[in-house]
Design an enzyme around this catalytic site. Structure first.
Site, short mmCIF file in Angstrom:
data_model
loop_
_atom_site.label_atom_id
_atom_site.label_comp_id
_atom_site.label_asym_id
_atom_site.label_seq_id
_atom_site.Cartn_x
_atom_site.Cartn_y
_atom_site.Cartn_z
CE LYS A 100 16.22 2.60 -13.22
NZ LYS A 100 16.24 2.52 -14.68
CB SER B 141 2.39 2.71 1.93
OG SER B 141 2.19 1.49 2.62
CB THR C 5 1.99 4.97 -3.08
OG1 THR C 5 1.51 4.68 -1.76
CG2 THR C 5 3.08 4.00 -3.46
CE1 TYR C 6 3.00 5.34 3.79
CE2 TYR C 6 1.31 6.35 2.44
CZ TYR C 6 1.67 5.60 3.54
OH TYR C 6 0.71 5.10 4.38
N GLY D 230 -3.47 -0.69 -0.26
CA GLY D 230 -4.52 0.31 -0.30
C GLY D 230 -5.08 0.46 -1.71
CB ALA D 231 -6.52 3.38 -3.48
CB ALA D 232 -1.49 1.78 -4.90
#
Length: 126
Positions: free
Chosen positions: A9, A25, A57-58, A73-75
């Site tokens: 974390k 990502s 995501t990654y 991106g979409a995030a």
């Protein structure tokens, strides 16, 4: 049987950029990735403390020492520059592995520089 446990974390990192027109990502300063033990392209969960958004995501590597946390991106619709986020990775462990497991916890400052690391979450007094 395997159970999912917190592997790593990064707690209360600050989003430094959002890039909607990017493949996807979350780019994370390499110092933070290494300290947390998160691998490039590993699935991560992002919990936006500021807005309450949660998404998966990654991770990709951002340049070491830059403090970059870039949601792409979409995030990028789920975060804004300046938002505080928790970035978490999980691992599937069997019972024996779970008994020995200690997560990697990284606590950055407001500039995403590592202030401290730990292996357990401190217990909050009631």
């Amino acid at each position: 049987m395997q159970i999912q446990l917190l592997k790593a974390k990064i707690h209360r990192a600050t989003v430094t950029q959002v890039e909607l027109d990017y493949e996807g990502s979350c780019a994370i300063d390499e110092d933070l990735l290494e300290a947390a033990g998160i691998r490039e392209y590993e699935q991560i969960h992002i919990y936006n403390i500021t807005s309450g958004e949660r998404f998966v995501t990654y991770a990709i590597r951002a340049e070491r020492g830059t403090g970059v946390i870039s949601v792409n991106g979409a995030a990028a619709h789920k975060a804004s520059v300046g938002d505080l986020v928790i970035i978490a990775a999980y691992a599937g462990l069997d019972a024996a592995e779970a008994e020995r497991h200690v997560p990697s916890l990284v606590y950055p400052d407001a500039d995403n520089r590592i202030m401290r690391t730990a292996g357990s979450i401190p217990v909050q007094a009631a």
